[in-house]
Motif scaffolding. Structure first.
Motif, PDB file in Angstrom:
ATOM      1  N   PHE A  18       0.674  -1.244   0.033  1.00 43.71           N
ATOM      2  CA  PHE A  18       0.128  -0.034  -0.006  1.00 43.71           C
ATOM      3  C   PHE A  18       0.855   1.170   0.067  1.00 43.71           C
ATOM      4  O   PHE A  18       0.814   2.041   0.819  1.00 43.71           O
ATOM      5  N   ASN A  74       4.669  -1.815   7.750  1.00 43.98           N
ATOM      6  CA  ASN A  74       4.767  -1.238   8.864  1.00 43.98           C
ATOM      7  C   ASN A  74       3.491  -0.767   9.288  1.00 43.98           C
ATOM      8  O   ASN A  74       2.631   0.110   8.856  1.00 43.98           O
ATOM      9  N   LYS A  90       2.290   2.928  10.079  1.00 46.12           N
ATOM     10  CA  LYS A  90       2.341   4.095   8.986  1.00 46.12           C
ATOM     11  C   LYS A  90       0.699   4.149   8.392  1.00 46.12           C
ATOM     12  O   LYS A  90       0.280   5.108   7.754  1.00 46.12           O
ATOM     13  N   HIS A  91      -0.073   3.083   8.809  1.00 44.56           N
ATOM     14  CA  HIS A  91      -1.222   2.914   8.078  1.00 44.56           C
ATOM     15  C   HIS A  91      -2.796   3.066   8.921  1.00 44.56           C
ATOM     16  O   HIS A  91      -3.519   2.493   8.782  1.00 44.56           O
ATOM     17  N   GLY A 104       4.614   6.603 -12.082  1.00 44.64           N
ATOM     18  CA  GLY A 104       3.618   7.692 -11.365  1.00 44.64           C
ATOM     19  C   GLY A 104       2.334   6.699 -10.744  1.00 44.64           C
ATOM     20  O   GLY A 104       2.127   5.624 -11.271  1.00 44.64           O
TER      21      GLY A 104
HETATM   22  N1  LIG Z   1       6.082   3.864  -8.104  1.00 45.74           N
HETATM   23  C1  LIG Z   1       6.108   3.845  -9.419  1.00 45.74           C
HETATM   24  O1  LIG Z   1       5.697   4.742 -10.143  1.00 45.74           O
HETATM   25  C2  LIG Z   1       5.856   2.850 -10.285  1.00 45.74           C
HETATM   26  C3  LIG Z   1       5.667   2.467 -11.514  1.00 45.74           C
HETATM   27  C4  LIG Z   1       5.557   1.223 -12.259  1.00 45.74           C
HETATM   28  C5  LIG Z   1       5.966   0.173 -11.409  1.00 45.74           C
HETATM   29  N2  LIG Z   1       6.174   0.288  -9.862  1.00 45.74           N
HETATM   30  C6  LIG Z   1       6.559  -1.031  -9.263  1.00 45.74           C
HETATM   31  O2  LIG Z   1       5.293  -1.174  -8.273  1.00 45.74           O
HETATM   32  C7  LIG Z   1       5.874  -1.904  -7.402  1.00 45.74           C
HETATM   33  C8  LIG Z   1       5.579  -1.226  -6.112  1.00 45.74           C
HETATM   34  O3  LIG Z   1       6.156   0.315  -6.030  1.00 45.74           O
HETATM   35  P1  LIG Z   1       5.796   1.330  -5.006  1.00 45.74           P
HETATM   36  O4  LIG Z   1       6.472   2.709  -5.727  1.00 45.74           O
HETATM   37  O5  LIG Z   1       4.303   1.565  -4.792  1.00 45.74           O
HETATM   38  O6  LIG Z   1       6.676   1.098  -4.113  1.00 45.74           O
HETATM   39  P2  LIG Z   1       6.585   1.707  -2.591  1.00 45.74           P
HETATM   40  O7  LIG Z   1       5.862   2.940  -2.270  1.00 45.74           O
HETATM   41  O8  LIG Z   1       7.763   1.470  -1.721  1.00 45.74           O
HETATM   42  O9  LIG Z   1       5.558   0.799  -1.642  1.00 45.74           O
HETATM   43  C9  LIG Z   1       5.655  -0.634  -1.301  1.00 45.74           C
HETATM   44  C10 LIG Z   1       4.602  -1.202  -0.357  1.00 45.74           C
HETATM   45  O10 LIG Z   1       4.949  -2.555  -0.081  1.00 45.74           O
HETATM   46  C11 LIG Z   1       5.089  -2.874   1.369  1.00 45.74           C
HETATM   47  N3  LIG Z   1       5.853  -3.883   1.651  1.00 45.74           N
HETATM   48  C12 LIG Z   1       7.195  -3.615   1.346  1.00 45.74           C
HETATM   49  N4  LIG Z   1       7.934  -4.789   1.845  1.00 45.74           N
HETATM   50  C13 LIG Z   1       6.823  -5.544   2.448  1.00 45.74           C
HETATM   51  C14 LIG Z   1       6.788  -6.745   3.099  1.00 45.74           C
HETATM   52  N5  LIG Z   1       7.931  -7.611   3.385  1.00 45.74           N
HETATM   53  N6  LIG Z   1       5.664  -7.332   3.365  1.00 45.74           N
HETATM   54  C15 LIG Z   1       4.548  -6.705   3.281  1.00 45.74           C
HETATM   55  N7  LIG Z   1       4.281  -5.375   2.716  1.00 45.74           N
HETATM   56  C16 LIG Z   1       5.464  -4.990   2.227  1.00 45.74           C
HETATM   57  C17 LIG Z   1       5.195  -1.516   1.724  1.00 45.74           C
HETATM   58  O11 LIG Z   1       4.587  -1.447   3.152  1.00 45.74           O
HETATM   59  P3  LIG Z   1       4.753  -0.191   4.236  1.00 45.74           P
HETATM   60  O12 LIG Z   1       4.007   0.600   3.676  1.00 45.74           O
HETATM   61  O13 LIG Z   1       4.366  -0.619   5.457  1.00 45.74           O
HETATM   62  O14 LIG Z   1       5.970   0.108   4.064  1.00 45.74           O
HETATM   63  C18 LIG Z   1       4.532  -0.466   1.135  1.00 45.74           C
HETATM   64  O15 LIG Z   1       3.138  -0.417   1.156  1.00 45.74           O
HETATM   65  C19 LIG Z   1       7.350  -2.116  -7.332  1.00 45.74           C
HETATM   66  O16 LIG Z   1       7.536  -3.404  -8.061  1.00 45.74           O
HETATM   67  C20 LIG Z   1       7.684  -1.072  -8.709  1.00 45.74           C
HETATM   68  O17 LIG Z   1       8.874  -1.459  -9.301  1.00 45.74           O
HETATM   69  C21 LIG Z   1       6.201   1.201  -9.261  1.00 45.74           C
END
Ligand SMILES: NC(=O)c1ccc[n+]([C@@H]2O[C@H](COP(=O)([O-])OP(=O)(O)OC[C@H]3O[C@@H](n4cnc5c(N)ncnc54)[C@H](OP(=O)(O)O)[C@@H]3O)[C@@H](O)[C@H]2O)c1
Length: 410
Positions: free
Chosen positions: A8, A43, A46-47, A299
């Motif tokens: 999330f 975490n 945070k939520h 994004g």
């Molecule tokens: N951001 C972009 O624009 C974008 C674009 C295309 C693709 N992607 C892909 O989408 C995916 C997510 O990206 P994001 O930018 O959304 O990442 P992010 O903002 O870092 O969010 C990651 C989420 O996963 C949760 N998480 C991490 N480790 C975990 C675990 N061990 N167990 C349970 N939950 C866990 C985190 O929890 P907490 O909130 O509690 O920390 C957070 O909610 C990645 O594969 C990325 O490459 C992202």
């Protein structure tokens, strides 16, 4: 339809917002209401706010034991635990929609096999070029179209950096700091700068275009590490724009080649004006000519949009999803111009090295920091920085803009 959401963060939040915003349309299209059953995060602190409206847990056992999901969205990122969780649901016969390029590139073959054996989908539209619907285009409208080559600007961070360098005259390091301030680059920008991000993505695209996963050891990867300011300046003076380009071409007989490397783009090429964090993809084949797509590579909104559309596409699509093969590209026999950059302190060694491989040197330009040798050939390699030119560029046609910076061409 019951959804389980892994993660999330930026993307996970976007998915929930997109589902809420278009709930009625989604209900009409799917003939059922979509509900987010549970969200897994890491975490808990945070939520707190989300817990008012969603079932949010950091306990995998709790999340996984609900297990009556119709679909799971994976937006955690990285290999573990995303791999273990994805595998768990696919093995239970629950389809997974992913945005995780690293997981798809590294484990996609195995995960797709599990999905196929259960007759469900493992789909990943959002994993490549965030908002550009390239995956489902390749699997849907172009599923029987012979493709010879696919080329992309697939990493928004490096494209932003190179655009700033070109337009504002800042250094790569300055532009990287700015990208980090604006949230375009991670605090550890290794994956972007060293080309890993684009490397995962081109491996996924090559599989979709040519039918099988490439051996990752054979996919070359060069990032911006060797690029110096004077290389970019010299290219600009010769009418060329530097981009980090990912390319995959079909060579025939089941063989394909792919690489990520900085390349100089000639000013007649569709990528020349792809600026900032924007991504672009050029698909080539005998029946389509050149098809170019451009749009947001990342994004919250664009990526979440791709994930939700992915679910709809997969839910409605019953055809075979993977392409069988590509069509031979001219790449195998094509000669390109390459620049070999030799800094002043290496000139003696440099000219011997450039001449050593019987390279056909067709021009030489000077810069206060060194020399560039323009060489025509195939897959030129050198211990010195080499940058390929993409598009029509002929040294004979070059009008040298600054005589003082560029002394002569052969
Ligand atoms: N951001 C972009 O624009 C974008 C674009 C295309 C693709 N992607 C892909 O989408 C995916 C997510 O990206 P994001 O930018 O959304 O990442 P992010 O903002 O870092 O969010 C990651 C989420 O996963 C949760 N998480 C991490 N480790 C975990 C675990 N061990 N167990 C349970 N939950 C866990 C985190 O929890 P907490 O909130 O509690 O920390 C957070 O909610 C990645 O594969 C990325 O490459 C992202």
């Amino acid at each position: 339809m019951k959804i389980g959401l892994l993660g999330f963060g930026t993307v996970g939040r976007g998915v929930v917002e997109r589902i809420q915003m278009t709930n009625q349309q989604l209900t009409n299209t799917l003939s059922q209401q979509i509900n987010i059953e549970a969200v897994l995060i890491k975490n808990h602190q945070k939520h707190q706010a989300e817990k008012q409206t969603l079932f949010v847990t950091n306990d995998w056992q709790v999340f996984s034991q609900k297990c009556d999901y119709d679909v799971v969205f994976e937006a955690i990122g990285g290999l573990e635990p995303a791999y273990e969780y994805t595998r768990f649901f696919l093995e239970k016969g629950i389809p997974v929609v992913s945005a995780n390029k690293k997981l798809v590139a590294e484990k996609g073959s195995e995960l797709e096999e599990i999905a196929e054996s259960r007759n469900i989908f493992y789909s990943y539209e959002a994993a490549v070029a965030g908002g550009i619907p390239i995956i489902n285009l390749l699997e849907g409208s172009l599923s029987t179209t012979p493709i010879s080559k696919i080329t992309g600007i697939l990493n928004g961070t490096t494209n932003y950096i190179l655009t700033e360098v070109k337009e504002k005259g800042v250094t790569v390091e300055e532009a990287l700091s700015q990208a980090q301030l604006l949230g375009y680059a991670e605090s550890d920008p290794k994956d972007d700068i060293e080309g890993y991000d684009a490397w995962y993505k081109i491996r996924i695209l090559a599989k979709l275009c040519f039918g099988s996963w490439l051996n990752p050891n054979k996919v070359e990867r060069k990032g911006l590490n060797d690029v110096q300011q004077w290389h970019i300046e010299l290219g600009q003076k010769l009418g060329l724009t530097l981009k980090l380009v990912a390319e995959a071409a079909y060579l025939g007989d089941g063989e394909a080649k792919a690489e990520v490397a900085p390349a100089f783009i000639s000013n007649d090429h569709p990528f020349t004006y792809v600026n900032g964090v924007t991504n672009a993809i050029l698909i080539e084949g005998p029946t389509i000519g050149q098809l170019c797509l451009q749009g947001p590579g990342a994004g919250k909104e664009a990526t979440a949009n791709s994930m939700v559309e992915d679910l709809l596409f997969q839910s409605n699509y019953e055809g075979k999803r993977s392409k069988s093969s590509g069509v031979q590209s001219e790449v195998a026999n094509s000669f390109n111009h390459y620049f070999i950059f030799v800094a002043n302190e290496d000139l003696q060694e440099g000219i011997l090295e450039v001449e050593k491989d019987d390279n056909q040197i067709c021009a030489q330009y000077s810069h206060p920091e060194g020399e560039v040798y323009v060489v025509k050939g195939q897959d030129i390699t050198s211990p010195f920085p080499v940058i390929k030119i993409i598009g029509d560029w002929d040294p004979a046609q070059v009008k040298v803009e600054t005589e003082s910076a560029i002394l002569f061409s052969l």
